[in-house]
Design a protein around this motif. Structure first.
Motif, PDB file in Angstrom:
ATOM      1  N   PRO A  18      67.339  77.539  36.630  1.00 23.66           N
ATOM      2  CA  PRO A  18      68.764  77.736  36.311  1.00 23.66           C
ATOM      3  C   PRO A  18      69.458  78.671  37.309  1.00 23.66           C
ATOM      4  N   LYS A  19      68.764  79.714  37.729  1.00 22.69           N
ATOM      5  CA  LYS A  19      69.319  80.652  38.720  1.00 22.69           C
ATOM      6  C   LYS A  19      69.442  79.971  40.088  1.00 22.69           C
ATOM      7  N   MET A  20      68.447  79.156  40.428  1.00 21.82           N
ATOM      8  CA  MET A  20      68.456  78.470  41.720  1.00 21.82           C
ATOM      9  C   MET A  20      69.595  77.461  41.803  1.00 21.82           C
ATOM     10  N   VAL A  21      69.855  76.778  40.704  1.00 22.61           N
ATOM     11  CA  VAL A  21      70.953  75.801  40.670  1.00 22.61           C
ATOM     12  C   VAL A  21      72.303  76.517  40.793  1.00 22.61           C
ATOM     13  N   THR A  22      72.448  77.632  40.095  1.00 23.07           N
ATOM     14  CA  THR A  22      73.685  78.423  40.191  1.00 23.07           C
ATOM     15  C   THR A  22      73.906  78.910  41.620  1.00 23.07           C
ATOM     16  N   ALA A  23      72.836  79.388  42.255  1.00 24.00           N
ATOM     17  CA  ALA A  23      72.924  79.856  43.646  1.00 24.00           C
ATOM     18  C   ALA A  23      73.355  78.725  44.578  1.00 24.00           C
ATOM     19  N   PHE A  24      72.785  77.563  44.372  1.00 20.22           N
ATOM     20  CA  PHE A  24      73.096  76.394  45.205  1.00 20.22           C
ATOM     21  C   PHE A  24      74.561  75.996  45.039  1.00 20.22           C
ATOM     22  N   ALA A  25      75.029  76.001  43.795  1.00 23.55           N
ATOM     23  CA  ALA A  25      76.427  75.647  43.521  1.00 23.55           C
ATOM     24  C   ALA A  25      77.390  76.662  44.141  1.00 23.55           C
ATOM     25  N   GLN A  26      77.030  77.949  44.081  1.00 22.51           N
ATOM     26  CA  GLN A  26      77.871  78.976  44.705  1.00 22.51           C
ATOM     27  C   GLN A  26      77.929  78.795  46.218  1.00 22.51           C
ATOM     28  N   LYS A  68      72.549  74.170  58.080  1.00 20.14           N
ATOM     29  CA  LYS A  68      72.054  75.533  58.316  1.00 20.14           C
ATOM     30  C   LYS A  68      72.846  76.561  57.520  1.00 20.14           C
ATOM     31  N   LYS A  69      74.167  76.370  57.452  1.00 17.96           N
ATOM     32  CA  LYS A  69      75.006  77.294  56.675  1.00 17.96           C
ATOM     33  C   LYS A  69      74.665  77.219  55.187  1.00 17.96           C
ATOM     34  N   LEU A  70      74.466  75.995  54.694  1.00 17.97           N
ATOM     35  CA  LEU A  70      74.110  75.830  53.281  1.00 17.97           C
ATOM     36  C   LEU A  70      72.765  76.488  52.991  1.00 17.97           C
ATOM     37  N   ARG A  71      71.818  76.306  53.875  1.00 16.30           N
ATOM     38  CA  ARG A  71      70.489  76.887  53.697  1.00 16.30           C
ATOM     39  C   ARG A  71      70.566  78.420  53.651  1.00 16.30           C
ATOM     40  N   LYS A  72      71.353  78.990  54.560  1.00 16.99           N
ATOM     41  CA  LYS A  72      71.483  80.449  54.638  1.00 16.99           C
ATOM     42  C   LYS A  72      72.169  81.019  53.404  1.00 16.99           C
ATOM     43  N   LEU A  73      73.287  80.409  53.014  1.00 10.23           N
ATOM     44  CA  LEU A  73      74.027  80.898  51.844  1.00 10.23           C
ATOM     45  C   LEU A  73      73.207  80.738  50.565  1.00 10.23           C
ATOM     46  N   ASN A  74      72.527  79.609  50.449  1.00  8.16           N
ATOM     47  CA  ASN A  74      71.704  79.373  49.272  1.00  8.16           C
ATOM     48  C   ASN A  74      70.623  80.439  49.138  1.00  8.16           C
ATOM     49  N   LYS A  75      69.989  80.764  50.239  1.00  5.08           N
ATOM     50  CA  LYS A  75      68.919  81.776  50.196  1.00  5.08           C
ATOM     51  C   LYS A  75      69.478  83.143  49.790  1.00  5.08           C
ATOM     52  N   GLN A  76      70.650  83.488  50.328  1.00  3.38           N
ATOM     53  CA  GLN A  76      71.262  84.784  49.999  1.00  3.38           C
ATOM     54  C   GLN A  76      71.549  84.896  48.502  1.00  3.38           C
ATOM     55  N   TYR A  77      72.204  83.875  47.958  1.00  4.72           N
ATOM     56  CA  TYR A  77      72.542  83.902  46.533  1.00  4.72           C
ATOM     57  C   TYR A  77      71.291  83.835  45.661  1.00  4.72           C
ATOM     58  N   GLN A  78      70.342  82.983  46.080  1.00  4.96           N
ATOM     59  CA  GLN A  78      69.149  82.787  45.265  1.00  4.96           C
ATOM     60  C   GLN A  78      68.331  84.072  45.151  1.00  4.96           C
ATOM     61  N   THR A  79      68.180  84.788  46.251  1.00  8.41           N
ATOM     62  CA  THR A  79      67.393  86.016  46.245  1.00  8.41           C
ATOM     63  C   THR A  79      67.924  87.005  45.217  1.00  8.41           C
ATOM     64  N   THR A  80      69.249  87.080  45.114  1.00 13.22           N
ATOM     65  CA  THR A  80      69.876  88.008  44.172  1.00 13.22           C
ATOM     66  C   THR A  80      69.787  87.510  42.733  1.00 13.22           C
ATOM     67  N   LEU A  81      70.139  86.241  42.519  1.00 12.88           N
ATOM     68  CA  LEU A  81      70.220  85.704  41.158  1.00 12.88           C
ATOM     69  C   LEU A  81      68.850  85.564  40.499  1.00 12.88           C
ATOM     70  N   VAL A  82      67.844  85.174  41.281  1.00 13.89           N
ATOM     71  CA  VAL A  82      66.516  84.910  40.730  1.00 13.89           C
ATOM     72  C   VAL A  82      65.868  86.170  40.160  1.00 13.89           C
ATOM     73  N   GLU A  83      66.313  87.329  40.617  1.00 12.39           N
ATOM     74  CA  GLU A  83      65.745  88.598  40.130  1.00 12.39           C
ATOM     75  C   GLU A  83      65.845  88.742  38.612  1.00 12.39           C
ATOM     76  N   ASP A  84      66.801  88.052  38.005  1.00 14.51           N
ATOM     77  CA  ASP A  84      67.004  88.160  36.560  1.00 14.51           C
ATOM     78  C   ASP A  84      66.221  87.114  35.763  1.00 14.51           C
ATOM     79  N   ALA A  85      65.459  86.264  36.440  1.00 11.75           N
ATOM     80  CA  ALA A  85      64.702  85.224  35.739  1.00 11.75           C
ATOM     81  C   ALA A  85      63.554  85.840  34.933  1.00 11.75           C
ATOM     82  N   LEU A  86      63.161  85.139  33.876  1.00  8.77           N
ATOM     83  CA  LEU A  86      62.106  85.618  32.981  1.00  8.77           C
ATOM     84  C   LEU A  86      60.869  84.724  33.093  1.00  8.77           C
ATOM     85  N   PRO A  87      59.695  85.269  32.772  1.00 10.72           N
ATOM     86  CA  PRO A  87      58.495  84.429  32.729  1.00 10.72           C
ATOM     87  C   PRO A  87      58.613  83.409  31.600  1.00 10.72           C
TER      88      PRO A  87
END
Length: 213
Positions: A18-26, A68-87
């Motif tokens: 869910p966090k990865m999809v949100t990051a991708f959409a952003q 390349k821009k999409l890949r870079k932006l996705n990684k930036q957002y994903q790194t931040t958002l994924v921190e809140d994911a739960l096991p």
């Protein structure tokens, strides 16, 4: 007895999609794609049935944007958002089951060392004997190089080992390393499973299967 468990991280140990999809959409939004044009269900499905790289290539081509821009932006957002994911529920129990059976857990992920940081946050890191992350220079799954390295380095009996993941490529990686595979598919997204030895919708469904092996 199967007590040597090789774990994928995203979508298997942690509910990160869910966090990865949100990051991708952003990231798509930053590149000028209107929110009404973004199909989050399709993004999720492609990530699960294939991988993030496939989603990046597909949507870059579809929207005519710079990959390349999409890949870079996705990684930036994903790194931040994924921190809140739960096991996922049951993950801790199965990790502890392996060690209680004189077994071991190994992490095998395309994510970087952020995965280890998140495991530590939930007191799961000490359940693992060894790790392969993207910080190491191994070919990506389904190639078996990373599994083989963990097996050989840690003297794992392949007959006692299983690869646990949420995608066909995880199943294939296990089979390519001549070990069993488990597909964790909580919502029935995977159509072509790759014929795993066991398919589960909840992680703790592995408990009776492992204890009867």
């Amino acid at each position: 007895m199967i007590n040597q468990l090789f774990w994928d991280f995203d979508g298997t140990l942690f509910d990160t999609y869910p966090k990865m999809v949100t990051a991708f959409a952003q990231a798509l939004g930053d590149l000028g794609i209107d929110d009404v044009e973004i199909d989050k269900v399709q993004i999720y499905t492609i990530m699960r049935q294939h991988d993030v790289g496939t989603a990046i290539r597909k949507f870059s081509a579809f929207y005519g944007i710079d990959e390349k821009k999409l890949r870079k932006l996705n990684k930036q957002y994903q790194t931040t958002l994924v921190e809140d994911a739960l096991p996922f529920p049951g993950a801790k129990e199965v990790l502890e089951l392996a060690t209680s059976m004189n077994g071991r857990n190994f992490l095998l992920t395309h994510r970087d060392d952020q995965a280890k940081t998140m495991l530590k946050k939930f007191d799961l890191l000490d359940s693992f004997s060894d790790f392969v992350t993207s910080n190491q220079d191994f070919p990506r799954k389904p190639k078996p190089d990373s599994i083989n390295w963990l097996i050989e380095t840690n003297h794992v009996d392949r007959k006692k080992a299983i690869m646990i993941g949420d995608r066909k490529l995880d199943v294939a990686a296990g089979h390519n390393a001549n070990i069993a595979s488990c597909l964790f598919d909580p919502d029935g997204t995977i159509v072509d499973s790759g014929d795993p030895e066991i398919r589960v919708t909840e992680i703790n469904e592995l408990v009776p299967w492992l204890t009867n092996k």
